[in-house]
Scaffold this motif. Structure first.
Motif, short mmCIF file in Angstrom:
data_model
loop_
_atom_site.label_atom_id
_atom_site.label_comp_id
_atom_site.label_asym_id
_atom_site.label_seq_id
_atom_site.Cartn_x
_atom_site.Cartn_y
_atom_site.Cartn_z
N HIS A 1 41.69 48.79 36.04
CA HIS A 1 40.71 48.23 36.88
C HIS A 1 41.37 47.27 38.06
O HIS A 1 40.94 47.32 39.12
N ASN A 2 42.42 46.87 37.58
CA ASN A 2 43.33 46.07 38.67
C ASN A 2 44.81 46.52 38.84
O ASN A 2 45.72 45.76 39.36
N ARG A 3 45.05 47.93 38.62
CA ARG A 3 46.22 48.40 38.95
C ARG A 3 46.29 48.73 40.53
O ARG A 3 45.33 48.48 41.19
N ASN A 4 47.48 48.89 41.20
CA ASN A 4 47.67 49.04 42.45
C ASN A 4 46.76 50.26 43.18
O ASN A 4 46.31 49.87 44.30
N ILE B 1 37.13 36.40 28.58
CA ILE B 1 36.58 36.34 30.08
C ILE B 1 37.45 35.25 31.07
O ILE B 1 37.66 35.50 32.12
N GLU B 2 38.10 34.20 30.33
CA GLU B 2 39.06 33.52 31.07
C GLU B 2 40.22 34.24 31.61
O GLU B 2 40.65 34.03 32.70
N LYS B 3 40.72 35.20 30.86
CA LYS B 3 41.76 35.99 31.22
C LYS B 3 41.46 37.00 32.26
O LYS B 3 42.09 37.24 33.22
N SER B 4 40.05 37.39 32.20
CA SER B 4 39.79 38.56 33.20
C SER B 4 39.54 37.81 34.55
O SER B 4 39.45 38.30 35.46
N THR B 5 39.02 36.29 34.47
CA THR B 5 38.55 35.65 35.72
C THR B 5 40.05 35.38 36.24
O THR B 5 39.77 35.63 37.67
N ALA B 6 41.06 35.19 35.75
CA ALA B 6 42.41 35.13 36.44
C ALA B 6 42.93 36.19 37.06
O ALA B 6 43.39 36.21 38.32
N ILE B 7 42.61 37.29 36.29
CA ILE B 7 42.89 38.63 36.74
C ILE B 7 42.37 38.91 38.03
O ILE B 7 42.81 39.59 39.31
N GLY B 8 40.91 38.65 37.86
CA GLY B 8 40.04 38.80 39.01
C GLY B 8 40.30 38.24 40.49
O GLY B 8 40.50 38.61 41.78
N MET B 9 40.81 37.09 40.16
CA MET B 9 41.01 35.98 41.23
C MET B 9 42.41 36.70 41.97
O MET B 9 42.53 36.51 43.13
N GLU B 10 43.37 37.08 41.15
CA GLU B 10 44.69 37.66 41.68
C GLU B 10 44.20 38.67 42.32
O GLU B 10 44.97 39.01 43.39
N LEU C 1 38.51 41.05 54.99
CA LEU C 1 37.68 41.07 53.94
C LEU C 1 37.34 39.31 53.71
O LEU C 1 38.20 38.57 53.65
N HIS C 2 35.95 39.43 53.01
CA HIS C 2 35.70 38.01 52.48
C HIS C 2 35.94 37.81 51.04
O HIS C 2 35.45 38.77 50.23
N THR C 3 36.93 37.22 50.63
CA THR C 3 37.55 37.19 49.36
C THR C 3 37.34 35.71 48.71
O THR C 3 37.88 35.21 47.78
N GLN C 4 36.72 34.88 49.71
CA GLN C 4 36.68 33.51 49.01
C GLN C 4 35.48 33.15 48.30
O GLN C 4 34.43 32.73 48.40
N ILE C 5 35.67 33.87 47.21
CA ILE C 5 34.60 33.93 46.10
C ILE C 5 34.87 32.80 45.07
O ILE C 5 35.94 32.67 44.78
N SER C 6 33.84 31.92 44.79
CA SER C 6 34.04 31.05 43.54
C SER C 6 34.28 31.64 42.34
O SER C 6 34.13 32.45 41.98
N PRO C 7 35.57 30.76 41.99
CA PRO C 7 35.94 31.26 40.42
C PRO C 7 35.03 31.23 39.56
O PRO C 7 34.70 32.01 38.46
N PHE C 8 33.75 30.44 39.46
CA PHE C 8 32.65 30.46 38.50
C PHE C 8 31.80 31.75 38.60
O PHE C 8 31.51 32.26 37.79
N PHE C 9 31.75 32.40 40.05
CA PHE C 9 31.08 33.58 40.15
C PHE C 9 31.80 34.73 39.52
O PHE C 9 31.21 35.57 38.79
N ILE C 10 33.23 34.76 39.71
CA ILE C 10 34.04 35.57 39.11
C ILE C 10 33.95 35.52 37.60
O ILE C 10 33.87 36.57 36.75
N PHE D 1 31.39 34.44 35.78
CA PHE D 1 30.21 35.07 35.43
C PHE D 1 30.04 36.48 35.61
O PHE D 1 29.43 36.96 34.83
N THR D 2 30.70 37.29 36.48
CA THR D 2 30.73 38.58 36.54
C THR D 2 31.49 39.09 35.29
O THR D 2 31.22 40.27 34.94
N CYS D 3 32.61 38.67 34.99
CA CYS D 3 33.35 39.04 33.80
C CYS D 3 32.55 38.76 32.59
O CYS D 3 32.42 39.90 31.81
N SER D 4 31.81 37.70 32.40
CA SER D 4 30.97 37.53 31.27
C SER D 4 29.72 38.53 31.14
O SER D 4 29.47 39.22 30.08
#
Length: 229
Positions: A73-76, A128-137, A149-158, A160-163
């Protein structure tokens, strides 16, 4: 040829897997594994120093599959606006989730419900913590490719979506009355719903329109230069 040690190791793994999935991790003792496998209790510790080690080996294929799904889900190839609109991408994502749940349903259930007294007690929180870090990257990399693109998404929202993603799979795993068709329908609906939300949140359509206008302008300018020559 399989050596006696390899045979014994596999025998213990198969015995533990069957017992854990049938009765739960907490309810199975090393003494019971010894009795079921025919391997002496003291000898078991030469292969697996504790019951947690057996659980780790039993869950290893599922955890490998989960890591593979996260990597996919996070490959190039996923760094594209097409992931928001491509039905082929959505179909493949749905099939990937379906395949993992179908193949490892019992292991999922064990990991969700019966690992409180093991090293996997907080596994999902760590996942979830690992997924959040990868999602922010991932958002940072998308911003480099698509500056509008609007990518200033709050870490807590990310977070939440991982959870939410994990809870989606948990619901499917625990509702054993669901048919394959119902599971496929549900996962497909979830993927479309989730993708639509990210599409809106990140202003994907606005970015696509700007790129289309830019492309047309560039093409028009090229034609003018060509005609001038």
């Amino acid at each position: 040829m399989q050596t006696p040690k390899d045979y014994t190791r596999k025998l213990l793994l198969d015995t533990a897997r069957e017992a854990f999935l049938r009765k739960g991790f907490k309810a199975v003792s090393m003494r019971e594994i010894s009795k079921l496998s025919g391997v002496g209790l003291s000898n078991i510790y030469n292969y697996y120093p504790c019951k947690d080690d057996l659980l780790a080996v039993v869950l290893h294929p599922l955890l490998e599959a989960m890591n593979g799904m996260l990597d996919n889900h996070n490959r190039n190839e996923s760094l594209s606006l097409e992931i928001f609109t491509s039905e082929e991408y959505h179909r493949k994502s749905m099939q990937e989730v379906m395949g993992i749940i179908t193949r490892y349903r019992k292991e999922f259930k064990l990991l969700f419900l019966d690992t409180q007294d093991s090293r996997f007690n907080d596994f999902w929180e760590r996942w979830i913590e690992k997924s959040t870090a990868i999602g922010m990257e991932y958002l940072e990399r998308m911003k480099e490719l698509y500056p509008d693109l609007h990518t200033q998404i709050s870490p807590f929202f990310i977070h939440f979506t991982c959870s939410w993603w994990i809870n989606m799979m948990k619901e499917v795993v625990l509702h054993e009355e669901l048919s394959q068709e119902e599971i496929e329908c549900f996962i497909g609906e979830y993927i479309h719903f989730s993708t639509g939300g990210w599409k809106k949140l990140m202003n994907v359509e606005c970015n696509r329109e700007k790129k289309m206008v830019g492309s047309k302008t560039s093409s028009y300018s090229s034609r003018i230069k060509t005609n001038s020559i």
